[in-house]
Design a protein around this motif. Structure first.
Motif, PDB file in Angstrom:
ATOM      1  N   ARG A  56       0.831  -1.198   0.000  1.00 13.80           N
ATOM      2  CA  ARG A  56       0.000   0.000   0.000  1.00 13.80           C
ATOM      3  C   ARG A  56       0.872   1.257   0.000  1.00 13.80           C
ATOM      4  O   ARG A  56       0.594   2.224  -0.718  1.00 13.80           O
ATOM      5  N   ASN A  57       1.924   1.227   0.795  1.00 19.23           N
ATOM      6  CA  ASN A  57       2.857   2.351   0.869  1.00 19.23           C
ATOM      7  C   ASN A  57       3.558   2.574  -0.470  1.00 19.23           C
ATOM      8  O   ASN A  57       3.635   3.696  -0.983  1.00 19.23           O
ATOM      9  N   PHE A  95       1.107   4.028  -3.128  1.00 18.68           N
ATOM     10  CA  PHE A  95       0.729   5.426  -2.937  1.00 18.68           C
ATOM     11  C   PHE A  95       1.838   6.383  -3.370  1.00 18.68           C
ATOM     12  O   PHE A  95       1.596   7.350  -4.091  1.00 18.68           O
ATOM     13  N   VAL A  97      -8.054  10.093  -2.251  1.00 21.54           N
ATOM     14  CA  VAL A  97      -7.050  10.539  -1.273  1.00 21.54           C
ATOM     15  C   VAL A  97      -7.697  11.543  -0.314  1.00 21.54           C
ATOM     16  O   VAL A  97      -8.337  12.509  -0.748  1.00 21.54           O
ATOM     17  N   LYS A 120      -3.543  13.450   3.232  1.00 20.43           N
ATOM     18  CA  LYS A 120      -2.969  12.381   4.061  1.00 20.43           C
ATOM     19  C   LYS A 120      -2.678  11.163   3.207  1.00 20.43           C
ATOM     20  O   LYS A 120      -3.375  10.899   2.221  1.00 20.43           O
ATOM     21  N   ASP A 121      -1.655  10.414   3.606  1.00 19.42           N
ATOM     22  CA  ASP A 121      -1.382   9.148   2.935  1.00 19.42           C
ATOM     23  C   ASP A 121      -2.279   8.065   3.550  1.00 19.42           C
ATOM     24  O   ASP A 121      -3.044   8.347   4.489  1.00 19.42           O
ATOM     25  N   PRO A 122      -2.231   6.824   3.056  1.00 19.36           N
ATOM     26  CA  PRO A 122      -3.162   5.799   3.556  1.00 19.36           C
ATOM     27  C   PRO A 122      -2.995   5.467   5.039  1.00 19.36           C
ATOM     28  O   PRO A 122      -3.912   4.897   5.647  1.00 19.36           O
ATOM     29  N   ASP A 123      -1.854   5.810   5.632  1.00 20.35           N
ATOM     30  CA  ASP A 123      -1.648   5.587   7.063  1.00 20.35           C
ATOM     31  C   ASP A 123      -2.028   6.792   7.902  1.00 20.35           C
ATOM     32  O   ASP A 123      -1.859   6.781   9.123  1.00 20.35           O
TER      33      ASP A 123
END
Length: 309
Positions: A17-18, A21, A100, A117-120
């Motif tokens: 996921r990181n 993104f 996003v 924001k990113d997925p975390d």
């Protein structure tokens, strides 16, 4: 000589996921795939521009089951990327299209900023800068060169009080105070456009940060070479009684670490040797690279690491 930001290192959740993104959504180059030298069962990803120049590098330790961090005092609140000012509309549309999490445009220090924001849940933003369209840019499908990221503008640190950290920025790293807006004071490294800004936000009494997925682990500042790094570390010890670690060889730069007075972990990283030291520049990020001491354990490490899509 001013010492701008070299890289920002953060903690992430699932590796795939990181990776998706930062490469596909934000269009960064995957410049190095290695492991956490202190925990080799975990990846260490580096994202940046074509060469992974200082001031463009965001790095992550992705842990599949990392608990979320909590923003608080003594932490990097936000990392800001530079984009051409005319590109902010493109990015707002892209963020909507790709789901996003983002906020509306806002003004900071006379500049237009798009927070997201990113997925975390890590706090990021894009700042629109006039006249940077001609700067070199790494491009991916769906992000034309005229809209691509151009490295960091800088970071915002969330602190109880800012004075002691400001002294380190100005006296040790050569930043200059250039303005205040509300509770935020801006410092700039003269002559450095990429990674040249540190904003200090005074929050007063507030919960301390709790590290986890979506939180920044440390901010690294540049040193031209070992001699400059040693001089900076010496100044910290002599003038501020701040102890630094011994130099650690990270293969792509050499590092010393120290805890800043406001609680944020800082690093001083050398500009050399860079990311092309162990693979051709046109093949960065393709092969898993291990430090020499871990090479004999490659098979075991590769079995433990998550498979990347």
């Amino acid at each position: 000589m001013a010492n701008g930001i070299h890289h920002v290192t953060a903690i992430a959740g699932p590796a795939n996921r990181n990776l998706d993104f930062y490469t596909r959504v934000l269009g960064q180059r995957f410049v190095k795939k290695t492991v956490n030298f202190d925990d080799p069962g975990t990846y260490h990803f580096y994202f940046g521009d074509e060469a992974g120049q200082p001031g463009t590098i965001m790095t992550f330790f992705p842990w599949e089951h990392a608990a979320p961090g909590r923003l608080g005092i003594g932490e990097t609140q936000e990392t800001t990327y530079r984009v051409p000012k005319a590109s902010l509309g493109f990015w707002m549309h892209r963020f909507v299209e790709m789901g996003v999490v983002h906020e509306g445009l806002e003004q900071r220090f006379g500049e237009t900023v798009l927070p997201f924001k990113d997925p975390d849940g890590m706090r990021l933003s894009l700042v629109g800068i006039e006249g940077i369209e001609s700067e070199a840019a790494w491009t991916v499908d769906g992000i034309p060169a005229e809209h691509a990221l151009r490295g960091f503008q800088g970071v915002t640190l969330l602190l109880d009080k800012i004075e002691a950290t400001a002294a380190i920025l100005t006296d040790v790293f050569g930043f200059e105070k250039i303005g205040t807006q509300g509770t935020v004071t801006r410092y700039k490294a003269p002559g450095i456009e990429i990674g040249g800004i540190v904003d200090l936000r005074a929050a007063g009494e507030f919960l301390p940060a709790r590290p986890g997925a979506g939180s920044v682990h440390h901010v690294a500042f540049r040193a031209a070479n070992d001699a400059e790094q040693a001089a900076l570390a010496d100044k910290l010890r002599k003038d501020y009684r701040i102890q630094t670690t011994e130099q650690k060889d990270r293969d792509y730069f050499r590092s010393v670490y120290f805890r800043s007075p406001g609680g944020v972990l800082f690093e001083i990283a050398t500009n050399d040797p860079g990311f092309a030291v162990d693979e051709p520049a046109d093949q960065l990020g393709q092969a898993l690279k291990l430090p020499k001491g871990l090479e004999p354990y490659r098979d075991r490490i590769e079995q433990v690491l998550p498979e990347l899509a």
